[in-house]
Design a protein around this motif. Structure first.
Motif, PDB file in Angstrom:
ATOM      1  N   HIS A   1      10.141  11.603  -2.319  1.00 41.42           N
ATOM      2  CA  HIS A   1       9.849  12.136  -3.651  1.00 41.42           C
ATOM      3  C   HIS A   1      10.640  13.409  -3.919  1.00 41.42           C
ATOM      4  N   SER A   2      10.799  14.231  -2.912  1.00 44.88           N
ATOM      5  CA  SER A   2      11.504  15.508  -3.093  1.00 44.88           C
ATOM      6  C   SER A   2      13.002  15.319  -3.310  1.00 44.88           C
ATOM      7  N   ARG A   3      13.536  14.185  -2.876  1.00 47.95           N
ATOM      8  CA  ARG A   3      14.985  13.973  -2.939  1.00 47.95           C
ATOM      9  C   ARG A   3      15.427  13.040  -4.062  1.00 47.95           C
ATOM     10  N   LEU A   4      14.541  12.193  -4.528  1.00 55.58           N
ATOM     11  CA  LEU A   4      14.920  11.108  -5.430  1.00 55.58           C
ATOM     12  C   LEU A   4      14.510  11.407  -6.874  1.00 55.58           C
ATOM     13  N   PRO A   5      14.962  10.627  -7.853  1.00 53.00           N
ATOM     14  CA  PRO A   5      14.741  10.954  -9.265  1.00 53.00           C
ATOM     15  C   PRO A   5      13.267  11.149  -9.634  1.00 53.00           C
ATOM     16  N   ASP A   6      13.054  12.061 -10.569  1.00 59.25           N
ATOM     17  CA  ASP A   6      11.699  12.460 -10.939  1.00 59.25           C
ATOM     18  C   ASP A   6      10.914  11.369 -11.657  1.00 59.25           C
ATOM     19  N   ASP A   7      11.620  10.395 -12.247  1.00 55.79           N
ATOM     20  CA  ASP A   7      10.891   9.385 -13.014  1.00 55.79           C
ATOM     21  C   ASP A   7      10.476   8.173 -12.179  1.00 55.79           C
ATOM     22  N   ILE A   8      10.647   8.262 -10.863  1.00 57.04           N
ATOM     23  CA  ILE A   8      10.121   7.204  -9.993  1.00 57.04           C
ATOM     24  C   ILE A   8       8.609   7.291  -9.953  1.00 57.04           C
ATOM     25  N   GLU A   9       7.966   6.143 -10.037  1.00 59.41           N
ATOM     26  CA  GLU A   9       6.508   6.042  -9.945  1.00 59.41           C
ATOM     27  C   GLU A   9       6.174   5.619  -8.520  1.00 59.41           C
ATOM     28  N   TRP A  10       5.593   6.536  -7.761  1.00 56.74           N
ATOM     29  CA  TRP A  10       5.338   6.293  -6.339  1.00 56.74           C
ATOM     30  C   TRP A  10       3.932   5.733  -6.133  1.00 56.74           C
ATOM     31  N   HIS A  11       3.860   4.606  -5.437  1.00 55.16           N
ATOM     32  CA  HIS A  11       2.582   3.992  -5.073  1.00 55.16           C
ATOM     33  C   HIS A  11       2.407   4.103  -3.560  1.00 55.16           C
ATOM     34  N   PHE A  12       1.223   4.526  -3.141  1.00 55.31           N
ATOM     35  CA  PHE A  12       0.934   4.554  -1.706  1.00 55.31           C
ATOM     36  C   PHE A  12       0.191   3.277  -1.363  1.00 55.31           C
ATOM     37  N   ILE A  13       0.755   2.492  -0.421  1.00 56.20           N
ATOM     38  CA  ILE A  13       0.213   1.160  -0.152  1.00 56.20           C
ATOM     39  C   ILE A  13      -0.319   1.002   1.273  1.00 56.20           C
ATOM     40  N   GLY A  14      -0.145   2.021   2.116  1.00 58.81           N
ATOM     41  CA  GLY A  14      -0.582   1.908   3.501  1.00 58.81           C
ATOM     42  C   GLY A  14      -1.969   2.466   3.727  1.00 58.81           C
ATOM     43  N   HIS A  15      -2.412   2.390   4.970  1.00 57.77           N
ATOM     44  CA  HIS A  15      -3.706   2.975   5.339  1.00 57.77           C
ATOM     45  C   HIS A  15      -3.604   4.491   5.231  1.00 57.77           C
ATOM     46  N   LEU A  16      -4.469   5.098   4.451  1.00 57.58           N
ATOM     47  CA  LEU A  16      -4.392   6.530   4.169  1.00 57.58           C
ATOM     48  C   LEU A  16      -5.442   7.285   4.971  1.00 57.58           C
ATOM     49  N   GLN A  17      -4.962   8.202   5.803  1.00 61.15           N
ATOM     50  CA  GLN A  17      -5.856   9.073   6.562  1.00 61.15           C
ATOM     51  C   GLN A  17      -6.170  10.307   5.724  1.00 61.15           C
ATOM     52  N   THR A  18      -7.380  10.815   5.854  1.00 61.66           N
ATOM     53  CA  THR A  18      -7.790  11.936   5.003  1.00 61.66           C
ATOM     54  C   THR A  18      -6.909  13.163   5.200  1.00 61.66           C
ATOM     55  N   ASN A  19      -6.414  13.379   6.428  1.00 63.13           N
ATOM     56  CA  ASN A  19      -5.588  14.560   6.668  1.00 63.13           C
ATOM     57  C   ASN A  19      -4.174  14.417   6.129  1.00 63.13           C
ATOM     58  N   LYS A  20      -3.842  13.243   5.574  1.00 57.67           N
ATOM     59  CA  LYS A  20      -2.510  13.026   5.009  1.00 57.67           C
ATOM     60  C   LYS A  20      -2.527  13.017   3.471  1.00 57.67           C
ATOM     61  N   ILE A  21      -3.715  13.078   2.882  1.00 56.37           N
ATOM     62  CA  ILE A  21      -3.816  13.037   1.423  1.00 56.37           C
ATOM     63  C   ILE A  21      -3.001  14.160   0.791  1.00 56.37           C
ATOM     64  N   LYS A  22      -3.028  15.333   1.426  1.00 58.99           N
ATOM     65  CA  LYS A  22      -2.378  16.517   0.858  1.00 58.99           C
ATOM     66  C   LYS A  22      -0.896  16.323   0.621  1.00 58.99           C
ATOM     67  N   TYR A  23      -0.265  15.438   1.376  1.00 54.31           N
ATOM     68  CA  TYR A  23       1.181  15.247   1.241  1.00 54.31           C
ATOM     69  C   TYR A  23       1.561  14.508  -0.027  1.00 54.31           C
ATOM     70  N   ILE A  24       0.670  13.670  -0.527  1.00 50.57           N
ATOM     71  CA  ILE A  24       1.026  12.804  -1.657  1.00 50.57           C
ATOM     72  C   ILE A  24       0.289  13.140  -2.949  1.00 50.57           C
TER      73      ILE A  24
END
Length: 226
Positions: free
Chosen positions: A63-86
């Motif tokens: 996200h930090s490197r690629l175009p701003d108009d990309i719509e990012w979907h998180f599709i994997g298993h999400l751990q609570t301590n990783k929520i802050k990154y996305i």
């Protein structure tokens, strides 16, 4: 022609083939996990704007490197301590598998003044290693949402992953079951509840036939992961 040009042409051709198989109203999530920025930009250059990732830190970095108009979907298993990154930028989280996780997303979204769209993941496959609510658990979770007063998340639908098998009848039965459950719950939910994410490269055509409104396709676009 350089290797980079070959890859770009291959991705463009693959993306066009997939798009031709999708009916109007079905959203394509191009699953770009583990793929380099160049591959994503090749798909982006063909008009693709929705990309799916399964690792929070990898998605943050892309996200930090690629175009701003990309719509990012998180599709994997999400751990609570990783929520802050996305949480500052994610458009849709497909894989909410507990009310505790949904509450944590709500809490962190509040800190950023955002409302984050989410899907509840339903366990429809025969594989115990996959995550998700059972149908009964999901039904109870959906019915309990108004009383939880979660103001910074919006549950907009369901996601499911079928059994990894060559038996199309099994896959079709699992997708049909999820669509039936989705139709059962939809009248009880707000108008935004309209997303049914099911189907990947190996089985998305079956998923579309059974009523998917969103498919997650990686290898058919980008090739097999190394």
């Amino acid at each position: 022609m350089t290797d980079t040009e070959d890859v770009t042409m291959s991705i463009a051709g693959n993306l066009d083939k997939v798009r031709q198989t999708l009916p109007e109203g079905v959203t394509l999530v191009a699953v770009s996990k583990f793929k380099p920025d160049e591959d994503i930009l090749a798909a982006y250059g063909c008009g693709q704007r929705v990309f799916g990732e399964s690792r929070a830190q990898e998605m943050r970095d892309k996200h930090s490197r690629l175009p701003d108009d990309i719509e990012w979907h998180f599709i994997g298993h999400l751990q609570t301590n990783k929520i802050k990154y996305i949480i500052p930028f994610v458009s849709l989280i497909h894989s909410i598998d507990s009310l505790h996780l949904l509450g944590e997303v709500d809490s962190q979204a509040a800190h950023h003044g955002r409302t984050v769209d989410c899907l509840l993941q339903v366990h429809i496959s025969q594989e115990e290693t996959k995550f998700g609510f059972t149908y009964d658990e999901c039904r109870e979770a959906l019915r309990s949402l108004p009383g939880l007063h979660l103001e910074h998340v919006r549950v907009v639908g369901l996601m499911g992953m079928a059994t990894n098998t060559d038996d199309t009848a099994v896959v079709r039965r699992e997708f049909a079951g999820l669509k039936c459950f989705f139709d059962e719950m939809r009248p009880c939910m707000p108008e935004a509840f309209g997303v049914l994410s099911m189907g990947m490269s190996e089985d998305y055509m079956v998923a579309v036939a059974e009523g998917a409104t969103m498919v997650r396709i990686g290898s058919m676009i980008f090739g097999q992961r190394a």
